[in-house]
Motif scaffolding. Structure first.
Motif, PDB file in Angstrom:
ATOM      1  N   LYS A  83       0.845  -1.183   0.000  1.00 16.04           N
ATOM      2  CA  LYS A  83       0.000   0.000   0.000  1.00 16.04           C
ATOM      3  C   LYS A  83       0.886   1.241   0.000  1.00 16.04           C
ATOM      4  O   LYS A  83       1.795   1.349   0.821  1.00 16.04           O
ATOM      5  CB  LYS A  83      -0.925   0.007   1.218  1.00 16.04           C
ATOM      6  N   VAL A  84       0.619   2.168  -0.912  1.00 14.19           N
ATOM      7  CA  VAL A  84       1.366   3.424  -0.999  1.00 14.19           C
ATOM      8  C   VAL A  84       0.391   4.564  -0.758  1.00 14.19           C
ATOM      9  O   VAL A  84      -0.548   4.757  -1.533  1.00 14.19           O
ATOM     10  CB  VAL A  84       2.056   3.582  -2.366  1.00 14.19           C
ATOM     11  N   ASP A  85       0.618   5.291   0.313  1.00 14.00           N
ATOM     12  CA  ASP A  85      -0.259   6.402   0.692  1.00 14.00           C
ATOM     13  C   ASP A  85       0.499   7.705   0.470  1.00 14.00           C
ATOM     14  O   ASP A  85       1.401   8.054   1.239  1.00 14.00           O
ATOM     15  CB  ASP A  85      -0.682   6.259   2.157  1.00 14.00           C
ATOM     16  N   ARG A  86       0.134   8.439  -0.591  1.00 16.06           N
ATOM     17  CA  ARG A  86       0.798   9.696  -0.927  1.00 16.06           C
ATOM     18  C   ARG A  86       0.027  10.854  -0.304  1.00 16.06           C
ATOM     19  O   ARG A  86      -1.061  11.202  -0.745  1.00 16.06           O
ATOM     20  CB  ARG A  86       0.893   9.858  -2.439  1.00 16.06           C
ATOM     21  N   GLN A  87       0.596  11.430   0.740  1.00 17.18           N
ATOM     22  CA  GLN A  87       0.000  12.570   1.417  1.00 17.18           C
ATOM     23  C   GLN A  87       0.748  13.838   1.006  1.00 17.18           C
ATOM     24  O   GLN A  87       1.698  13.801   0.222  1.00 17.18           O
ATOM     25  CB  GLN A  87       0.047  12.364   2.931  1.00 17.18           C
ATOM     26  N   GLU A  88       0.322  14.973   1.530  1.00 19.16           N
ATOM     27  CA  GLU A  88       0.940  16.238   1.126  1.00 19.16           C
ATOM     28  C   GLU A  88       2.396  16.318   1.559  1.00 19.16           C
ATOM     29  O   GLU A  88       3.260  16.726   0.785  1.00 19.16           O
ATOM     30  CB  GLU A  88       0.164  17.415   1.718  1.00 19.16           C
ATOM     31  N   ALA A  89       2.693  15.921   2.782  1.00 22.82           N
ATOM     32  CA  ALA A  89       4.041  16.092   3.325  1.00 22.82           C
ATOM     33  C   ALA A  89       4.851  14.802   3.356  1.00 22.82           C
ATOM     34  O   ALA A  89       6.073  14.850   3.392  1.00 22.82           O
ATOM     35  CB  ALA A  89       3.969  16.679   4.735  1.00 22.82           C
ATOM     36  N   VAL A  90       4.184  13.648   3.348  1.00 28.88           N
ATOM     37  CA  VAL A  90       4.892  12.378   3.458  1.00 28.88           C
ATOM     38  C   VAL A  90       4.287  11.358   2.504  1.00 28.88           C
ATOM     39  O   VAL A  90       3.153  11.504   2.035  1.00 28.88           O
ATOM     40  CB  VAL A  90       4.843  11.809   4.903  1.00 28.88           C
ATOM     41  N   THR A  91       5.085  10.319   2.225  1.00 31.43           N
ATOM     42  CA  THR A  91       4.617   9.142   1.505  1.00 31.43           C
ATOM     43  C   THR A  91       4.859   7.943   2.405  1.00 31.43           C
ATOM     44  O   THR A  91       5.965   7.750   2.896  1.00 31.43           O
ATOM     45  CB  THR A  91       5.360   8.962   0.179  1.00 31.43           C
ATOM     46  N   VAL A  92       3.818   7.140   2.623  1.00 31.39           N
ATOM     47  CA  VAL A  92       3.922   5.986   3.517  1.00 31.39           C
ATOM     48  C   VAL A  92       3.777   4.714   2.691  1.00 31.39           C
ATOM     49  O   VAL A  92       2.800   4.553   1.946  1.00 31.39           O
ATOM     50  CB  VAL A  92       2.841   6.027   4.615  1.00 31.39           C
ATOM     51  N   ILE A  93       4.753   3.804   2.817  1.00 31.04           N
ATOM     52  CA  ILE A  93       4.728   2.518   2.131  1.00 31.04           C
ATOM     53  C   ILE A  93       4.542   1.438   3.183  1.00 31.04           C
ATOM     54  O   ILE A  93       5.321   1.345   4.141  1.00 31.04           O
ATOM     55  CB  ILE A  93       6.018   2.259   1.333  1.00 31.04           C
ATOM     56  N   ASP A  94       3.514   0.615   3.015  1.00 26.20           N
ATOM     57  CA  ASP A  94       3.183  -0.432   3.986  1.00 26.20           C
ATOM     58  C   ASP A  94       3.104  -1.761   3.252  1.00 26.20           C
ATOM     59  O   ASP A  94       2.258  -1.950   2.377  1.00 26.20           O
ATOM     60  CB  ASP A  94       1.844  -0.108   4.654  1.00 26.20           C
ATOM     61  N   THR A  95       4.014  -2.694   3.597  1.00 27.90           N
ATOM     62  CA  THR A  95       4.024  -4.015   2.964  1.00 27.90           C
ATOM     63  C   THR A  95       3.295  -5.060   3.799  1.00 27.90           C
ATOM     64  O   THR A  95       3.201  -6.209   3.385  1.00 27.90           O
ATOM     65  CB  THR A  95       5.470  -4.496   2.733  1.00 27.90           C
ATOM     66  N   GLY A  96       2.817  -4.668   4.975  1.00 26.51           N
ATOM     67  CA  GLY A  96       2.236  -5.621   5.909  1.00 26.51           C
ATOM     68  C   GLY A  96       3.234  -6.086   6.934  1.00 26.51           C
ATOM     69  O   GLY A  96       2.867  -6.431   8.062  1.00 26.51           O
ATOM     70  N   ALA A  97       4.522  -6.109   6.562  1.00 27.57           N
ATOM     71  CA  ALA A  97       5.592  -6.472   7.488  1.00 27.57           C
ATOM     72  C   ALA A  97       6.525  -5.298   7.763  1.00 27.57           C
ATOM     73  O   ALA A  97       7.255  -5.294   8.751  1.00 27.57           O
ATOM     74  CB  ALA A  97       6.406  -7.643   6.929  1.00 27.57           C
ATOM     75  N   LEU A  98       6.500  -4.308   6.895  1.00 28.56           N
ATOM     76  CA  LEU A  98       7.367  -3.132   6.998  1.00 28.56           C
ATOM     77  C   LEU A  98       6.551  -1.900   6.649  1.00 28.56           C
ATOM     78  O   LEU A  98       5.755  -1.921   5.704  1.00 28.56           O
ATOM     79  CB  LEU A  98       8.551  -3.269   6.032  1.00 28.56           C
ATOM     80  N   ARG A  99       6.751  -0.833   7.423  1.00 27.20           N
ATOM     81  CA  ARG A  99       6.067   0.426   7.141  1.00 27.20           C
ATOM     82  C   ARG A  99       7.085   1.556   7.178  1.00 27.20           C
ATOM     83  O   ARG A  99       7.708   1.807   8.207  1.00 27.20           O
ATOM     84  CB  ARG A  99       4.952   0.676   8.164  1.00 27.20           C
ATOM     85  N   VAL A 100       7.253   2.220   6.045  1.00 26.21           N
ATOM     86  CA  VAL A 100       8.270   3.257   5.902  1.00 26.21           C
ATOM     87  C   VAL A 100       7.587   4.580   5.578  1.00 26.21           C
ATOM     88  O   VAL A 100       6.713   4.643   4.698  1.00 26.21           O
ATOM     89  CB  VAL A 100       9.280   2.893   4.791  1.00 26.21           C
ATOM     90  N   THR A 101       8.003   5.633   6.279  1.00 20.88           N
ATOM     91  CA  THR A 101       7.475   6.970   6.046  1.00 20.88           C
ATOM     92  C   THR A 101       8.578   7.851   5.487  1.00 20.88           C
ATOM     93  O   THR A 101       9.637   8.008   6.112  1.00 20.88           O
ATOM     94  CB  THR A 101       6.936   7.584   7.353  1.00 20.88           C
ATOM     95  N   LEU A 102       8.355   8.415   4.301  1.00 21.65           N
ATOM     96  CA  LEU A 102       9.328   9.266   3.623  1.00 21.65           C
ATOM     97  C   LEU A 102       8.775  10.679   3.524  1.00 21.65           C
ATOM     98  O   LEU A 102       7.606  10.875   3.182  1.00 21.65           O
ATOM     99  CB  LEU A 102       9.619   8.733   2.218  1.00 21.65           C
ATOM    100  N   ARG A 103       9.622  11.665   3.821  1.00 20.07           N
ATOM    101  CA  ARG A 103       9.216  13.052   3.624  1.00 20.07           C
ATOM    102  C   ARG A 103       9.225  13.342   2.118  1.00 20.07           C
ATOM    103  O   ARG A 103      10.233  13.153   1.457  1.00 20.07           O
ATOM    104  CB  ARG A 103      10.165  13.982   4.371  1.00 20.07           C
ATOM    105  N   SER A 104       8.124  13.854   1.604  1.00 19.13           N
ATOM    106  CA  SER A 104       7.973  13.877   0.156  1.00 19.13           C
ATOM    107  C   SER A 104       7.828  15.263  -0.447  1.00 19.13           C
ATOM    108  O   SER A 104       7.553  15.388  -1.626  1.00 19.13           O
ATOM    109  CB  SER A 104       6.745  13.039  -0.240  1.00 19.13           C
ATOM    110  N   ARG A 105       7.989  16.316   0.302  1.00 18.36           N
ATOM    111  CA  ARG A 105       7.870  17.641  -0.310  1.00 18.36           C
ATOM    112  C   ARG A 105       8.979  18.561   0.172  1.00 18.36           C
ATOM    113  O   ARG A 105       9.588  18.346   1.218  1.00 18.36           O
ATOM    114  CB  ARG A 105       6.501  18.262  -0.018  1.00 18.36           C
ATOM    115  N   HIS A 106       9.233  19.617  -0.603  1.00 18.72           N
ATOM    116  CA  HIS A 106      10.275  20.593  -0.294  1.00 18.72           C
ATOM    117  C   HIS A 106       9.638  21.830   0.341  1.00 18.72           C
ATOM    118  O   HIS A 106       9.032  22.642  -0.350  1.00 18.72           O
ATOM    119  CB  HIS A 106      11.011  21.022  -1.572  1.00 18.72           C
TER     120      HIS A 106
END
Length: 228
Positions: A83-106
């Protein structure tokens, strides 16, 4: 697992956009994700190289014969799709076993601690989600020249740009473009990271590319790496 393979096809064998699915020895469909990498001609109609992701159980020291075949039906979904959740400030990737939050805007202003594009990395445990990175400098790239000068991605450079290249149910690919930088902010050797996330897996495949943009006769690299 969720390996991915490049499959070469004959001219005219598969039109771009046609549906293929992986099947096992009994003809049962497997969770499958495909992507056209190149075509045979400039008209982009026929696939030459096809990237295929699939999931299949394979016990240790065993072999299986799997097949690709045309199908009018969509392949089955994996038990835990990415699951890839693209929000305004972050992008969250959830595989069910791993969840990573990336800052996605400048932002126009960024605090030093926000230069790290990886905001959070959590693994699923029996007690719930657990963050496995330190709050400061949890993940960054670095280089050193022959004089010991350090260039990294977390001290003084701009925050990297994070974009979603692929967001399929079996595999998602996140691209990170940025620069190494000296303490005074001087840019040094741009880089590209591609982070591949897989359904139901806590593994991440990282493809790391950098461009040497310095004078070759004046600058030599004595170290390069990624720190966790």
């Amino acid at each position: 697992g969720s390996p991915f393979r490049g499959v070469e096809l004959l001219p005219g064998e598969l039109e771009r956009g046609a549906s293929l699915v992986g099947v096992d020895e009994r003809g049962r469909p497997l969770p499958t994700q495909t992507k056209c990498l190149t075509t045979w001609n400039k008209d982009l109609k026929c696939v030459r190289w096809l990237l295929v992701d699939f999931q299949a159980d394979l016990p240790a020291d065993r072999e299986r014969t799997l097949f690709l075949q045309r199908s009018t039906d969509a392949p089955p979904a994996p038990d835990q799709p990415v699951k890839v959740d693209r929000q305004e400030a972050v992008t969250v990737i959830d595989t069910g076993a791993l969840r990573v939050t990336l800052r996605s805007r400048h932002p126009y202003y960024q605090a030093p601690e926000e230069r790290d594009f990886l905001a959070r990395c959590e693994v699923k445990t029996a007690g719930g989600w657990r963050d496995v990175l330190r709050a400061e400098k949890g993940f960054f790239l670095y280089m050193k020249d022959q004089h010991g000068n350090l260039y990294d991605t977390c001290t003084a450079g701009p925050r990297p740009l994070v974009t979603v290249e692929e967001a399929g149910p079996l595999r998602a690919c996140i691209r990170v473009d940025g620069w190494h930088a000296a303490q005074d902010g001087a840019h040094f050797c741009p880089f590209i990271l591609r982070l591949h996330f897989f359904a139901g897996s806590a593994d991440v495949r990282i493809h790391h590319t950098f461009i040497f943009d310095q004078e070759a006769h004046a600058v030599e690299l004595s170290a390069i790496g990624v720190k966790l």
